[in-house]
Design an enzyme around this catalytic site. Sequence first.
Site, PDB file in Angstrom:
ATOM      1  N   GLU A  95       0.848  -1.322  -0.094  1.00 31.97           N
ATOM      2  CA  GLU A  95      -0.154   0.096   0.205  1.00 31.97           C
ATOM      3  C   GLU A  95       0.845   1.183  -0.097  1.00 31.97           C
ATOM      4  O   GLU A  95       0.582   2.006   0.866  1.00 31.97           O
ATOM      5  CB  GLU A  95      -0.899  -0.038   1.084  1.00 31.97           C
ATOM      6  CG  GLU A  95      -2.022  -1.299   1.089  1.00 31.97           C
ATOM      7  CD  GLU A  95      -2.762  -1.062   2.146  1.00 31.97           C
ATOM      8  OE1 GLU A  95      -2.852  -0.162   3.073  1.00 31.97           O
ATOM      9  OE2 GLU A  95      -3.804  -2.185   2.309  1.00 31.97           O
TER      10      GLU A  95
ATOM     11  N   GLU B 218      -4.017  -8.982  -0.534  1.00 31.77           N
ATOM     12  CA  GLU B 218      -4.398  -8.897   1.013  1.00 31.77           C
ATOM     13  C   GLU B 218      -5.951  -8.689   1.053  1.00 31.77           C
ATOM     14  O   GLU B 218      -6.532  -7.614   0.921  1.00 31.77           O
ATOM     15  CB  GLU B 218      -3.840  -7.512   1.668  1.00 31.77           C
ATOM     16  CG  GLU B 218      -4.130  -7.098   3.157  1.00 31.77           C
ATOM     17  CD  GLU B 218      -3.536  -5.956   3.688  1.00 31.77           C
ATOM     18  OE1 GLU B 218      -4.014  -4.855   3.966  1.00 31.77           O
ATOM     19  OE2 GLU B 218      -2.063  -6.020   3.465  1.00 31.77           O
TER      20      GLU B 218
END
Length: 841
Positions: free
Chosen positions: A451, A529
């Site tokens: 991220e 994820e």
Amino acid sequence: MKTKNFIYSSEMKKSNKKQHLLYALILIFLAVFSSCKFENSENEFSRQKLLFNDHWQFQLAENDPVSKEGINESHWKHVQLPHDWSIEGEISEDNPSGHFGGYYPGGVGWYKKSFEYDPSWKNKLVSITFDGVYKDSDVWINDHYLGKRPNGYVSFSYDLSPYLKEGTNTIRVKADNSKQPNARWYTGSGIYRNVWLQIKDKLSVTEWGTYITSENVSTERADINFQSSILNAYPENKSVTISLEIFDAKNQLVSAKSIDKTLSSNDTITIQEKLKVEKPELWSPEHPVLYTAVHRIHENGKVLDEYKTTFGIRSIRFEVETGFWLNDKNIKIKGVNNHQDGGAVGAAVPDDVLRRRMQILKDMGCNAIRTAHNPFSPEFYQMCDEMGFMVMDEVFDEWIASWPWENYQNQGKVPYGYHLEFEKWANRDLTDVILRDRNHPSVIMWSVGNEIPDQCYAEGPERLKPLLELVHTLDDTRPVTAGCCFMHLANDTGFSELLDVAGYNGGGGSVFYEKDKAIYPNRKFIATEIPHSFQTRGVYKTQTDMRSPEQGIAVPNLTKKEVFPEFSEFYSSSYDNSSVRISARDSWRRTDSLPYVAGEFRWTGFDYLGEAIKGWPSRFYNFGIIDLCGFPKDTYYFYKSQWTDEPMVHILPHWTWPGKEGKTIPVWTYSNADEVELFLNGKSLGAKSNKGKMNLSWDVPYTPGEIKAVARTDGKIIKEQIYKTAKKPSKIQVITDKKEVDANGVSCVHLEVNILDEDGNFVPYADNLISFTVDGPAKNLGLENGDPLDLTSNKSNQRKAFNGKCLMILQTTKEAGDIKVTVSSSGLESEEISITSSQSE
């Protein structure tokens, strides 16, 4: 990226029969030659790797160890490494780690250790290796400054040879974890991984100096490529013989080669050789067989160095349309994300604790782990090799940028995070991780970021390119990915297209697989994820709690009104109706049905300390499908039903709900059987087909008694599960994973404590205060119950049961003897456990 795939035809087999016979004769000759010429070499060989964890001293202080100003010598206390001082401290709302670090303390810690010089070290290379110090470590030997390492997750070494002296030598280490928050989760503090002292000849293989890859892999043969870095630190040139040998899992020699080399003085060379292994056993999660490569360096018949590398023979590839292939077999990656802490023990996780946690995952059918969001300990990768887990080895959680809504500046994700070090240290840290981990067959991918806000800006691709080039230079056999949570922005900047395999966090910020497949038909997909589902062990809520539910796949409320209003807002439902965007069931359904999605890594396998997103007084949030104790939650059994063939059926919720008589309770089952039939007090509530289903559900008016699920396949009962309504708490049950342990100072025993009624039924609401008394050569390493709101110190000898359970972890001393643990609680029948601790032979 260079790929190494191979099809070995029958025609090639025939043409190579004579070559194989000649090769076999040479192999036998080399084996005999080696054993004859160097039969006494073990006594002469000088490389040693010594565990350096004992007899350290520690104190918290804000001072300089060279000047010793402010140090109080009386404040030193003995510690055994690995050591995490944060887990020992007070959990407080005032601690600057805040909700990120679970409100645990940080600070500045000092370590020192004195040791005696060994005369045999003369003219040797002596180094010290730290597998992990959190964080901003500085190291001195005899007041000589050796260096600094900001990254708390990366292994590093220092050469001690020039600074050692006869007599007593002293190592000092500073670990500065005072600037908080510096991560988005609990990190621990101090020298929390192993420390090693290494002694070797001046002519030897360098640290992490081997690189072993396999190509042309089949069940008939494999080509093994060796790359070795060899240092000659002598002031003169050296002519040596380097032997390369491969041993199988039974320690049988299967391939060998010998070469002569001349090394210039004070120089390092790299050699590259190729050996063949006939009929190799291929590494896989189901068959994690390992080989050992042995490098020996001989000079005039004397072995100067012997360096062993464990590796596996296997092939991997990612395909655009069909996802992941291992050994030419198309399989789904069934993975979890994990942070590195071990619950009650914090970040200093003993091997026995780590192995138990990984076995729990293995029993669920998990075949892969993503190291979120940093490299783990060397022992973790060794266990993955041995137990059969594939690994996405992740290195960074942030680079430089912050999120667009935070007024784009170079300020990262948290005030004192890695963004402050990225430009100076990223290449060094990434290099060291690749060199350390690239021989592990378990590692199938590298991840250079999670991220990363940089993905959203034009600078992102420019920062990604040199990282990709570096990884491909160091290891061209594995693809590189990064977990992207705003894939539409990563697509716009071109960031995602640079990745060998595009990583989708949260489906890419939404579940974008089909949309992106249409736009980027040559993309390779991995769900890095997802899902982010929440559950608290033993807690149920019938009103759905979903953040940003994905259109068309949101979970509806299970009842019109909440059946279980008594549970705290800090706790999450175990019905798989509490999540972000998508439930665990819908996420796996999509992953499993889309052949081009290689698999998924769910968030997370275990609950982890920190990232307490609901704030004080919770010290963590309930992302895991296994709690901090290692006790499975209900969703664990969903994955087991999908990921294993072992016959199973699981009922949720439990069946002890005093005061709810007559209220309709949704009863679910997870199973891998063809059908499941539910019974209440002996009466059938109906059988339902389980084919193609993720779960089955019955609406059942609560009546105390017995609820039973019967699972059938082909009309035959394969598994049953029964819950009985419990009476009030009456006694304690203790289940241990060992009754005999080694008296080595590191072995651990897990004591699972359950509260039972007078009939031996588990009491799922029990919260009795449990006391532990330990007599004998062992210590309480940590108590835990899995309750995010319980702020009791993990080092206490008392802990409340949470929903009927708690856990004690014992660790042996180095003294042999009988260990007795008494577990008691006011008003309950106590339990006494005996464990034998013995010296290993």
